[in-house]
Design an enzyme around this catalytic site. Structure first.
Site, PDB file in Angstrom:
ATOM      1  N   GLN A  73       0.998  -1.307  -0.392  1.00 55.92           N
ATOM      2  CA  GLN A  73       0.011   0.119   0.039  1.00 55.92           C
ATOM      3  C   GLN A  73       0.667   1.044   0.147  1.00 55.92           C
ATOM      4  O   GLN A  73       0.554   2.386   0.505  1.00 55.92           O
ATOM      5  CB  GLN A  73      -1.103  -0.132   1.057  1.00 55.92           C
ATOM      6  CG  GLN A  73      -2.257  -0.602   1.187  1.00 55.92           C
ATOM      7  CD  GLN A  73      -3.637  -0.555   0.383  1.00 55.92           C
ATOM      8  OE1 GLN A  73      -2.773   0.975  -0.380  1.00 55.92           O
ATOM      9  NE2 GLN A  73      -3.490  -1.317  -0.656  1.00 55.92           N
ATOM     10  N   SER A  74       1.884   1.223  -0.540  1.00 60.06           N
ATOM     11  CA  SER A  74       3.245   2.173  -0.170  1.00 60.06           C
ATOM     12  C   SER A  74       2.159   3.479  -0.825  1.00 60.06           C
ATOM     13  O   SER A  74       1.918   3.662  -2.528  1.00 60.06           O
ATOM     14  CB  SER A  74       4.463   1.764  -0.974  1.00 60.06           C
ATOM     15  OG  SER A  74       5.430   3.166  -1.681  1.00 60.06           O
ATOM     16  N   ASN A  75       2.374   4.491  -0.295  1.00 60.68           N
ATOM     17  CA  ASN A  75       2.228   5.782  -0.967  1.00 60.68           C
ATOM     18  C   ASN A  75       2.900   6.167  -2.149  1.00 60.68           C
ATOM     19  O   ASN A  75       2.592   6.450  -2.795  1.00 60.68           O
ATOM     20  CB  ASN A  75       1.878   6.773  -0.042  1.00 60.68           C
ATOM     21  CG  ASN A  75       0.241   6.652   1.067  1.00 60.68           C
ATOM     22  OD1 ASN A  75      -0.535   6.703   0.970  1.00 60.68           O
ATOM     23  ND2 ASN A  75       1.274   6.731   2.231  1.00 60.68           N
TER      24      ASN A  75
END
Ligand SMILES: *Cc1c(COP(=O)(O)O)cnc(C)c1O
Length: 332
Positions: A73-75
């Protein structure tokens, strides 16, 4: 003032800076917020500031395929996917996650933006990330592309320029509001935001301490990571600076169960700020950091009417992978 290297314009700057009026009154301090959650590029938060410099470097080197990595879920990876699409570059993402992970939140957006995704189970990611990034680079080169690797969070000697520039913006905010903050708080995940702010405040001759609230690794790790990013910046940009003399403040008391896993108090903090001030935090970074800051204020770390600054680094989409924890606790 500060001589900047090439930069591509991706962010909507300056971001707003304002006081959290109701919360400040309740806490008897002046709590200010730097709205980097509104930095543009699909609410890319702190990542867009760093990418303006990392991607400018890649393009100056003639590269056309960006490789980067992070959690599922890396921004940062999602911001990179959209920034690349805006600039006409390919984005190749190596993500730490299970193959059966549902395509939601940031991961869904990565796919929509046309990023090439390689999913690696966590143990394999830890063991072989470096080798895999290298292999990806070679593969793309063989295809006739010019790859450029951006490390986790764009936290390196290029990316930290983003928060050197961010520091100049903050200083202008402080002058406009006529305040001299006692501290600047931010969430620390890969260290680049804290490194950039620490470096920026130093270059601008400001004595305001930058306090990173760790969301994954411990204080010792971030001391060396922040130092390493600044040292790399010195080497790459021909600056000399006694890095070990820079003050680095890390609080690792609010990590909770682990990276991207939060206690109920963090969800409570997110709900409280949404209701009291109409501002949305996230469970991975800013929720933990803001909870940490509130706890430090309540413990009496600050005097009445002290000015304290929180840098809201974004993360909105991360909430959607935590919808059960966020909604089930409804107390009406
Ligand atoms: C990446 C991220 C951080 C951490 O910033 P670093 O520069 O990696 O330490 C904080 N908040 C949000 C929302 C992020 O996406």
């Amino acid at each position: 003032m500060v001589a900047y290297p090439p930069r591509v314009s991706l962010a909507r700057l300056p971001t707003p800076f304002h006081k959290l009026t109701r919360l400040s009154e309740e806490l008897r301090v002046n709590l200010w917020i730097k709205r980097d959650d509104l930095s543009g590029l699909l609410l890319s938060g702190n990542k867009v500031r760093k990418l303006e410099f990392s991607l400018a470097r890649a393009m100056a080197d003639g590269c056309d395929a960006i490789i980067t990595c992070g959690g599922v879920q890396s921004n940062h990876c999602r911001a990179t996917a959209f920034a690349c699409a805006q600039l006409g570059l390919e984005a190749h993402l190596v993500l730490r996650g299970q193959n059966e992970t549902p395509y939601e939140g940031n991961l869904l957006l990565d796919e929509v933006a046309g990023a090439f995704i390689t999913m690696l189970p966590p143990d394999q990611y830890r063991r072989s990330l470096r080798a895999l990034l290298r292999a990806k680079e070679e593969e793309l080169s063989r295809e006739g592309k010019r790859p450029f690797v951006i490390p986790t969070g764009a936290s390196d000697g290029h990316g930290i320029w983003g928060y050197v520039a961010g520091s100049e913006e903050l200083m202008a905010d402080f002058n406009r509001e006529n305040i001299q903050p006692k501290a600047i708080f931010c969430a620390t995940g890969s260290g680049g935001t804290q490194a950039g702010l620490t470096l920026g405040m130093h270059l601008l001759g400001s004595g305001v301490p930058v306090c990173g609230v760790a969301v994954c690794d411990d204080s010792q790790y971030f001391h060396s990571k922040v130092g390493a990013d600044i040292s790399q910046w010195c080497r790459w940009y021909g600056e000399s600076l006694d890095v070990s003399s820079l003050p680095v403040w890390v609080n690792d008391g609010y990590i909770g169960p682990g990276y991207a896993v939060a206690d109920g108090v963090v969800y409570d903090t997110i709900r409280m700020l949404a209701r009291k001030e109409g501002i949305m935090l996230d469970p991975v970074y800013t929720g933990k950091a803001f909870h940490g800051l509130l706890t430090e204020i309540r413990k009496g770390q600050f005097a009445a009417n002290d000015d304290i600054v929180f840098v809201h680094t974004g993360g909105l989409y991360g909430n959607f992978a935590h919808r059960q924890q966020l909604s089930k606790r409804g107390e009406g």
